[in-house]
Design a protein around this motif. Structure first.
Motif, PDB file in Angstrom:
ATOM      1  N   MET A  92     -35.433  44.076 -78.357  1.00 24.99           N
ATOM      2  CA  MET A  92     -35.913  44.439 -76.756  1.00 24.99           C
ATOM      3  C   MET A  92     -36.123  45.601 -77.139  1.00 24.99           C
ATOM      4  O   MET A  92     -37.161  46.008 -76.712  1.00 24.99           O
ATOM      5  N   SER A  93     -35.481  47.000 -78.112  1.00 23.37           N
ATOM      6  CA  SER A  93     -35.584  48.171 -77.971  1.00 23.37           C
ATOM      7  C   SER A  93     -36.176  48.542 -78.966  1.00 23.37           C
ATOM      8  O   SER A  93     -37.014  48.221 -80.296  1.00 23.37           O
ATOM      9  N   PRO A  94     -36.183  50.091 -79.020  1.00 24.83           N
ATOM     10  CA  PRO A  94     -36.968  50.459 -80.043  1.00 24.83           C
ATOM     11  C   PRO A  94     -36.350  50.077 -81.635  1.00 24.83           C
ATOM     12  O   PRO A  94     -36.695  50.544 -82.229  1.00 24.83           O
ATOM     13  N   ALA A  95     -35.034  50.112 -81.055  1.00 26.98           N
ATOM     14  CA  ALA A  95     -34.310  50.109 -82.760  1.00 26.98           C
ATOM     15  C   ALA A  95     -34.980  48.881 -83.059  1.00 26.98           C
ATOM     16  O   ALA A  95     -33.688  48.820 -84.362  1.00 26.98           O
ATOM     17  N   ALA A  96     -35.163  48.003 -82.615  1.00 25.60           N
ATOM     18  CA  ALA A  96     -35.871  46.169 -83.880  1.00 25.60           C
ATOM     19  C   ALA A  96     -35.849  47.158 -84.517  1.00 25.60           C
ATOM     20  O   ALA A  96     -36.727  46.188 -85.744  1.00 25.60           O
ATOM     21  N   HIS A  97     -37.319  48.120 -84.553  1.00 22.59           N
ATOM     22  CA  HIS A  97     -38.656  48.982 -85.968  1.00 22.59           C
ATOM     23  C   HIS A  97     -36.387  49.838 -86.816  1.00 22.59           C
ATOM     24  O   HIS A  97     -37.516  49.699 -88.147  1.00 22.59           O
ATOM     25  N   HIS A  98     -35.955  49.912 -86.451  1.00 22.82           N
ATOM     26  CA  HIS A  98     -34.628  50.563 -87.714  1.00 22.82           C
ATOM     27  C   HIS A  98     -33.928  50.067 -88.123  1.00 22.82           C
ATOM     28  O   HIS A  98     -33.083  49.971 -89.251  1.00 22.82           O
ATOM     29  N   VAL A  99     -33.707  48.234 -87.856  1.00 23.81           N
ATOM     30  CA  VAL A  99     -32.722  47.270 -87.716  1.00 23.81           C
ATOM     31  C   VAL A  99     -33.208  46.342 -88.472  1.00 23.81           C
ATOM     32  O   VAL A  99     -33.692  45.758 -87.466  1.00 23.81           O
ATOM     33  N   GLY A 100     -33.729  45.428 -89.554  1.00 22.61           N
ATOM     34  CA  GLY A 100     -34.023  44.475 -90.451  1.00 22.61           C
ATOM     35  C   GLY A 100     -32.876  43.526 -89.643  1.00 22.61           C
ATOM     36  O   GLY A 100     -31.461  43.541 -89.206  1.00 22.61           O
ATOM     37  N   ASP A 101     -33.732  41.791 -89.721  1.00 17.41           N
ATOM     38  CA  ASP A 101     -33.038  41.063 -89.352  1.00 17.41           C
ATOM     39  C   ASP A 101     -31.876  40.843 -89.518  1.00 17.41           C
ATOM     40  O   ASP A 101     -30.867  39.921 -88.590  1.00 17.41           O
ATOM     41  N   ALA A 102     -31.333  40.012 -90.619  1.00 18.65           N
ATOM     42  CA  ALA A 102     -30.685  40.180 -92.073  1.00 18.65           C
ATOM     43  C   ALA A 102     -29.245  41.061 -91.146  1.00 18.65           C
ATOM     44  O   ALA A 102     -27.686  40.718 -90.966  1.00 18.65           O
ATOM     45  N   GLU A 103     -29.314  42.230 -91.011  1.00 19.72           N
ATOM     46  CA  GLU A 103     -28.463  43.494 -90.981  1.00 19.72           C
ATOM     47  C   GLU A 103     -27.991  43.613 -89.722  1.00 19.72           C
ATOM     48  O   GLU A 103     -26.996  43.460 -89.470  1.00 19.72           O
ATOM     49  N   LEU A 104     -29.088  42.566 -88.469  1.00 19.15           N
ATOM     50  CA  LEU A 104     -28.767  42.826 -87.324  1.00 19.15           C
ATOM     51  C   LEU A 104     -27.498  41.346 -87.352  1.00 19.15           C
ATOM     52  O   LEU A 104     -26.594  41.737 -86.835  1.00 19.15           O
ATOM     53  N   ARG A 105     -28.070  40.982 -87.614  1.00 18.04           N
ATOM     54  CA  ARG A 105     -26.532  39.392 -87.754  1.00 18.04           C
ATOM     55  C   ARG A 105     -25.680  39.689 -88.306  1.00 18.04           C
ATOM     56  O   ARG A 105     -25.180  39.048 -87.640  1.00 18.04           O
ATOM     57  N   HIS A 106     -25.489  39.635 -88.932  1.00 15.55           N
ATOM     58  CA  HIS A 106     -24.582  40.350 -90.202  1.00 15.55           C
ATOM     59  C   HIS A 106     -23.792  41.329 -89.047  1.00 15.55           C
ATOM     60  O   HIS A 106     -22.766  40.996 -88.673  1.00 15.55           O
ATOM     61  N   ARG A 107     -24.177  42.157 -88.505  1.00 12.89           N
ATOM     62  CA  ARG A 107     -23.773  43.504 -87.734  1.00 12.89           C
ATOM     63  C   ARG A 107     -23.317  42.494 -86.193  1.00 12.89           C
ATOM     64  O   ARG A 107     -21.673  42.635 -85.245  1.00 12.89           O
ATOM     65  N   VAL A 108     -24.015  42.047 -85.268  1.00 13.09           N
ATOM     66  CA  VAL A 108     -23.253  41.421 -84.228  1.00 13.09           C
ATOM     67  C   VAL A 108     -21.927  40.242 -84.670  1.00 13.09           C
ATOM     68  O   VAL A 108     -21.662  40.316 -83.906  1.00 13.09           O
ATOM     69  N   GLY A 109     -22.033  39.489 -85.923  1.00 15.80           N
ATOM     70  CA  GLY A 109     -21.499  38.794 -86.235  1.00 15.80           C
ATOM     71  C   GLY A 109     -20.193  39.433 -86.279  1.00 15.80           C
ATOM     72  O   GLY A 109     -18.847  38.656 -86.231  1.00 15.80           O
ATOM     73  N   GLU A 110     -19.903  40.870 -86.501  1.00 12.30           N
ATOM     74  CA  GLU A 110     -18.984  41.752 -86.699  1.00 12.30           C
ATOM     75  C   GLU A 110     -18.617  42.005 -85.491  1.00 12.30           C
ATOM     76  O   GLU A 110     -17.090  42.709 -85.018  1.00 12.30           O
ATOM     77  N   LEU A 111     -18.909  41.724 -84.359  1.00 18.97           N
ATOM     78  CA  LEU A 111     -18.109  41.950 -83.382  1.00 18.97           C
ATOM     79  C   LEU A 111     -17.079  41.012 -82.271  1.00 18.97           C
ATOM     80  O   LEU A 111     -16.995  39.819 -82.624  1.00 18.97           O
ATOM     81  N   ALA A 112     -16.671  41.955 -81.410  1.00 22.34           N
ATOM     82  CA  ALA A 112     -15.594  41.297 -80.965  1.00 22.34           C
ATOM     83  C   ALA A 112     -16.068  41.184 -79.224  1.00 22.34           C
ATOM     84  O   ALA A 112     -16.410  41.380 -78.834  1.00 22.34           O
ATOM     85  N   VAL A 113     -16.458  39.781 -79.170  1.00 27.91           N
ATOM     86  CA  VAL A 113     -17.890  39.533 -77.662  1.00 27.91           C
ATOM     87  C   VAL A 113     -16.523  38.832 -77.075  1.00 27.91           C
ATOM     88  O   VAL A 113     -15.105  38.337 -77.129  1.00 27.91           O
ATOM     89  N   PRO A 114     -16.268  38.362 -75.898  1.00 25.40           N
ATOM     90  CA  PRO A 114     -18.146  39.624 -74.831  1.00 25.40           C
ATOM     91  C   PRO A 114     -17.683  40.568 -75.408  1.00 25.40           C
ATOM     92  O   PRO A 114     -16.219  40.915 -75.537  1.00 25.40           O
ATOM     93  N   VAL A 115     -18.684  41.976 -75.372  1.00 22.41           N
ATOM     94  CA  VAL A 115     -18.396  43.104 -75.327  1.00 22.41           C
ATOM     95  C   VAL A 115     -18.438  43.626 -73.997  1.00 22.41           C
ATOM     96  O   VAL A 115     -19.563  43.236 -73.708  1.00 22.41           O
ATOM     97  N   ARG A 116     -17.833  44.710 -73.852  1.00 27.61           N
ATOM     98  CA  ARG A 116     -18.013  45.537 -72.765  1.00 27.61           C
ATOM     99  C   ARG A 116     -18.986  46.850 -73.035  1.00 27.61           C
ATOM    100  O   ARG A 116     -18.678  47.872 -73.515  1.00 27.61           O
ATOM    101  N   VAL A 117     -19.766  46.758 -71.867  1.00 26.05           N
ATOM    102  CA  VAL A 117     -21.385  47.793 -72.218  1.00 26.05           C
ATOM    103  C   VAL A 117     -21.743  48.400 -71.642  1.00 26.05           C
ATOM    104  O   VAL A 117     -21.565  48.264 -69.995  1.00 26.05           O
TER     105      VAL A 117
END
Length: 292
Positions: free
Chosen positions: A253-278
């Motif tokens: 939903m953010s401007p970062a969507a234009h800089h990270v592809g769908d596959a790369e985003l799924r990969h990066r999110v998959g490596e997070l330890a959830v839930p994430v405190r942000v």
């Protein structure tokens, strides 16, 4: 939040809206005419079946607008309540700054979420959200029973009567200082929300969110200084607990969507330890118009 959505059968913009909008092609007022709005020179603008009126025509089309994916993810993220403290802050300030029957404009309204929260706090108010995304306008037109939505590029001169608004919202959206000043009443107020440089800091490296300029608030004040005086600023900071789905939606939903592809985003999110405190960190600023 918000608590008062429009009903599914409500597709007619209110008559009160016609006291605020003007024809974008000439200075005339607008009247209702056969599922459209029309001025005295017969310029005609369709009311979409979703309930918003499209005023963007020809060369006035916005260069960019939120996509369907961006709007879908933003709606889900907001419905989950992650930004409810911000919505409550805007609602509280609205009751201090505007009368209960105010005209409230939202420049870059998106799905109408924050406008709806303000209208909940002002029981007789009418709201108008301007946005260039048809996908966002479909949601904004239904966000609140007293909220209206119109398709417009907020960088252009607005099809809104001068001095018609008591309160103007600008939440993570483009800032058109001259039009802000023109449409506000002399005793009106402008509420601007910007992210601080701490906003979402835990996700910047891990999922590729863009950095926030630490001088953003200073640049904002300089941009508005000729036409507005800065009255006060309220910092708002708290911690969110986000699932992997929340994080993916937040990036999309953010401007970062234009800089990270769908596959790369799924990969990066998959490596997070959830839930994430942000960290959610905002500055809510109140501005008053200088004398014309």
């Amino acid at each position: 939040m918000p608590t008062t959505p429009a009903g599914p059968g409500r597709h007619r913009p209110s008559d009160r809206l016609l006291t605020v909008l003007t024809c974008p092609l000439c200075p005339s007022g607008l009247e209702r005419a056969d599922g459209a709005l029309r001025c005295g020179r017969r310029h005609t603008f369709d009311i979409a079946r979703h309930g918003y009126v499209s005023l963007l025509t020809g060369h006035r089309r916005a260069a960019s607008a939120d996509s369907a994916d961006m709007v879908r993810c933003r709606g889900a993220f907001l419905r989950a309540g992650h930004y409810d403290p911000l919505a409550r802050t805007l609602a509280r300030l609205a009751t201090e700054l505007a009368p209960p029957d105010a005209v409230v404009l939202d420049a870059g309204a998106g799905t109408g979420h924050y406008l709806a929260s303000v209208l909940d706090a002002l029981p007789g108010a009418m709201g108008l959200g301007l946005d260039s995304s048809a996908h966002a306008l479909r949601a904004a037109a239904r966000a609140h029973a007293r909220g209206e939505a119109a398709g417009w590029d907020v960088w252009q001169p607005w099809p809104v009567r001068s001095g018609s608004a008591h309160l103007l919202l600008n939440v993570f959206a483009p800032r058109n200082g001259p039009e802000f000043h023109r449409v506000l009443r002399p005793d009106g107020a402008l509420l601007v929300v910007t992210p601080s440089d701490r906003h979402l800091r835990e996700l910047r490296r891990s999922v590729g969110l863009l950095d926030v300029d630490p001088r953003k608030e200073e640049r904002l004040r300089r941009t508005l200084a000729d036409r507005f005086r800065h009255e006060r600023a309220e910092p708002l900071e708290y911690t969110m607990s986000l699932t992997a789905e929340d994080v993916a939606g937040l990036v999309t939903m953010s401007p970062a969507a234009h800089h990270v592809g769908d596959a790369e985003l799924r990969h990066r999110v998959g490596e997070l330890a959830v839930p994430v405190r942000v960290t959610a960190s905002f500055v809510v600023s109140v501005y008053r118009p200088r004398e014309r």
